[in-house]
Design a protein around this motif. Sequence first.
Motif, mmCIF file in Angstrom:
data_model
loop_
_atom_site.group_PDB
_atom_site.id
_atom_site.type_symbol
_atom_site.label_atom_id
_atom_site.label_comp_id
_atom_site.label_asym_id
_atom_site.label_seq_id
_atom_site.Cartn_x
_atom_site.Cartn_y
_atom_site.Cartn_z
ATOM 1 N N GLY A 63 0.807 -1.209 0.000
ATOM 2 C CA GLY A 63 0.000 0.000 0.000
ATOM 3 C C GLY A 63 0.844 1.264 0.000
ATOM 4 N N VAL A 64 1.867 1.307 0.845
ATOM 5 C CA VAL A 64 2.753 2.469 0.896
ATOM 6 C C VAL A 64 3.502 2.619 -0.419
ATOM 7 N N GLY A 65 3.961 1.498 -0.962
ATOM 8 C CA GLY A 65 4.671 1.552 -2.237
ATOM 9 C C GLY A 65 3.794 2.089 -3.351
ATOM 10 N N LEU A 66 2.543 1.619 -3.421
ATOM 11 C CA LEU A 66 1.623 2.114 -4.447
ATOM 12 C C LEU A 66 1.284 3.581 -4.241
ATOM 13 N N ALA A 67 1.166 4.004 -2.979
ATOM 14 C CA ALA A 67 0.863 5.401 -2.694
ATOM 15 C C ALA A 67 1.935 6.320 -3.262
ATOM 16 N N PHE A 68 3.189 5.989 -3.048
ATOM 17 C CA PHE A 68 4.282 6.820 -3.578
ATOM 18 C C PHE A 68 4.414 6.667 -5.093
ATOM 19 N N LEU A 69 4.090 5.474 -5.622
ATOM 20 C CA LEU A 69 4.143 5.295 -7.071
ATOM 21 C C LEU A 69 3.091 6.159 -7.761
ATOM 22 N N PHE A 70 1.859 6.135 -7.233
ATOM 23 C CA PHE A 70 0.800 6.964 -7.820
ATOM 24 C C PHE A 70 1.132 8.447 -7.709
ATOM 25 N N GLU A 71 1.735 8.821 -6.587
ATOM 26 C CA GLU A 71 2.094 10.224 -6.414
ATOM 27 C C GLU A 71 3.197 10.612 -7.398
ATOM 28 N N TYR A 72 4.105 9.706 -7.656
ATOM 29 C CA TYR A 72 5.188 9.996 -8.595
ATOM 30 C C TYR A 72 4.659 10.109 -10.022
ATOM 31 N N LEU A 73 3.681 9.268 -10.364
ATOM 32 C CA LEU A 73 3.116 9.282 -11.721
ATOM 33 C C LEU A 73 2.114 10.402 -11.935
ATOM 34 N N ASP A 74 1.653 11.005 -10.853
ATOM 35 C CA ASP A 74 0.668 12.083 -10.963
ATOM 36 C C ASP A 74 1.391 13.378 -11.342
ATOM 37 N N ASN A 75 1.254 13.783 -12.606
ATOM 38 C CA ASN A 75 1.912 15.010 -13.068
ATOM 39 C C ASN A 75 0.924 16.140 -13.369
ATOM 40 N N THR A 76 -0.279 16.023 -12.788
ATOM 41 C CA THR A 76 -1.265 17.086 -12.982
ATOM 42 C C THR A 76 -0.885 18.321 -12.189
ATOM 43 N N ILE A 77 -1.323 19.486 -12.667
ATOM 44 C CA ILE A 77 -1.037 20.778 -12.023
ATOM 45 C C ILE A 77 -2.224 21.146 -11.146
ATOM 46 N N LYS A 78 -1.959 21.332 -9.880
ATOM 47 C CA LYS A 78 -3.039 21.587 -8.924
ATOM 48 C C LYS A 78 -2.929 22.957 -8.265
ATOM 49 N N THR A 79 -1.753 23.475 -8.086
ATOM 50 C CA THR A 79 -1.571 24.739 -7.367
ATOM 51 C C THR A 79 -0.748 25.714 -8.204
ATOM 52 N N GLU A 80 -0.740 26.964 -7.735
ATOM 53 C CA GLU A 80 0.058 27.982 -8.407
ATOM 54 C C GLU A 80 1.543 27.631 -8.371
ATOM 55 N N GLN A 81 1.948 26.982 -7.273
ATOM 56 C CA GLN A 81 3.353 26.592 -7.150
ATOM 57 C C GLN A 81 3.740 25.572 -8.203
ATOM 58 N N ASP A 82 2.758 24.660 -8.565
ATOM 59 C CA ASP A 82 3.033 23.674 -9.604
ATOM 60 C C ASP A 82 3.316 24.339 -10.942
ATOM 61 N N VAL A 83 2.614 25.462 -11.215
ATOM 62 C CA VAL A 83 2.826 26.176 -12.468
ATOM 63 C C VAL A 83 4.252 26.710 -12.532
ATOM 64 N N ASP A 105 6.861 25.634 -10.773
ATOM 65 C CA ASP A 105 7.871 24.587 -10.701
ATOM 66 C C ASP A 105 7.953 23.780 -11.993
ATOM 67 N N LYS A 106 6.791 23.422 -12.581
ATOM 68 C CA LYS A 106 6.785 22.512 -13.716
ATOM 69 C C LYS A 106 6.802 23.237 -15.064
ATOM 70 N N LEU A 107 6.059 24.365 -15.153
ATOM 71 C CA LEU A 107 5.991 25.084 -16.423
ATOM 72 C C LEU A 107 6.961 26.252 -16.493
ATOM 73 N N GLU A 108 7.519 26.607 -15.340
ATOM 74 C CA GLU A 108 8.465 27.727 -15.266
ATOM 75 C C GLU A 108 7.862 28.997 -15.859
ATOM 76 N N LEU A 109 6.588 29.249 -15.495
ATOM 77 C CA LEU A 109 5.878 30.444 -15.942
ATOM 78 C C LEU A 109 5.476 31.277 -14.739
ATOM 79 N N PRO A 110 5.462 32.586 -14.881
ATOM 80 C CA PRO A 110 5.037 33.435 -13.758
ATOM 81 C C PRO A 110 3.525 33.404 -13.584
ATOM 82 N N ILE A 111 3.056 33.633 -12.365
ATOM 83 C CA ILE A 111 1.636 33.684 -12.061
ATOM 84 C C ILE A 111 1.128 35.096 -12.321
ATOM 85 N N LEU A 112 0.181 35.224 -13.252
ATOM 86 C CA LEU A 112 -0.399 36.530 -13.553
ATOM 87 C C LEU A 112 -1.608 36.823 -12.697
#
Length: 254
Positions: A188-208, A210-217
Motif C-alpha cells: 500500500g505504501v509503495g503504491l501510494a508513492f508510485l501513484f504520487e510519482y506518476l501524478d503530473n497534474t497541475i493543482k496549485t500555483e506553485q506547480d505552475v 515549478d513545472k511550467l516555469e511560468l510566472p503567475i499573472l
Amino acid sequence: MEETISLKEIFEVLKKRLLLIVLLIVGAAGISAVISFFILTPTYQSSTQFIVNQDTSESESVDLNQIRSNVEIINTYNDIITSNRILDQVVEEMNLTISAGALGGKISLNTSQNSQVVTLTATDYDPAVAADIANTTVEIFQEELPGLMNVNNVNVLSEAVVPANPQPVNPKPMLNIAIAIVIGAMVGVGLAFLFEYLDNTIKTEQDVEDKLELPILGVVSHIEEKDMMSLGQPVSINQKAERGSVSGQKKKTV
C-alpha cells in the motif's frame, strides 16, 4: 537539480492514499485468514525417541570411547532409517497409499550435539497416522539393524502418542495474518508513492512555477454548477460573481 522530500510531504502522501493502504491491509489479512482457516489442510506431528548405546551383550562397563563412537554412528543410522529398505517395509506394514520417497518427506530426524538420543518426528494430516508412522519406522529399524550392521545397540526411549487434544503444527493462522498485514502495508505504501510519482497534474500555483516555469499573472474564481441555479431560476452574472466571492470557491490557475 536534486529533488528532496520532507517528512511533511511523506505524511501528506500517506494521508492522501490512506484509504488505499487500509484496504490493501484489510484485504491481505482477510485473504490470509480465509486460506489459513478454510483452504489449507492442518498437519500434525508426532515424535518418538530412541537411544544409541553400547552393546550390553559384549560389555557391561561404560566406555567413553564407545559412547563417542555411538554418537558418530548416529549419522549412519539416520541414513538407514530414511532408506527405501526401511521405508518400503513401513509402507507395506501400514498399508499406506504413498511411495517410500513420499513417506521419507514426512519423516525428520534430529539429535542434539554429543547426544546419543535421536528424535524421529513424523508429519501427517491425521495425528494418529503420524504417531503410527513414527513408531512403526523405529520398530522396523530396530528389527533390520542387526542384519545390516551386526549390532543391536538401539533402544526406544519414548514412543509416539496421540494427545487428547492434538494441535496442528501447520498452518499457523495468526502468523500468516500478521505477515499478510505487513505485506499489505508495504504494498500500500509503495503504491501510494508510485501513484504520487506518476501524478503530473497541475493543482496549485506553485506547480505552475515549478513545472511550467511560468510566472503567475492572476487567478480566476471557479463557480460550480450548483451556484448557477437558484430555486430552478437562472442566476445573473452579478449574482454569480457575488456568490463566488462569498462562498470561497475553488480557484483555477491561469
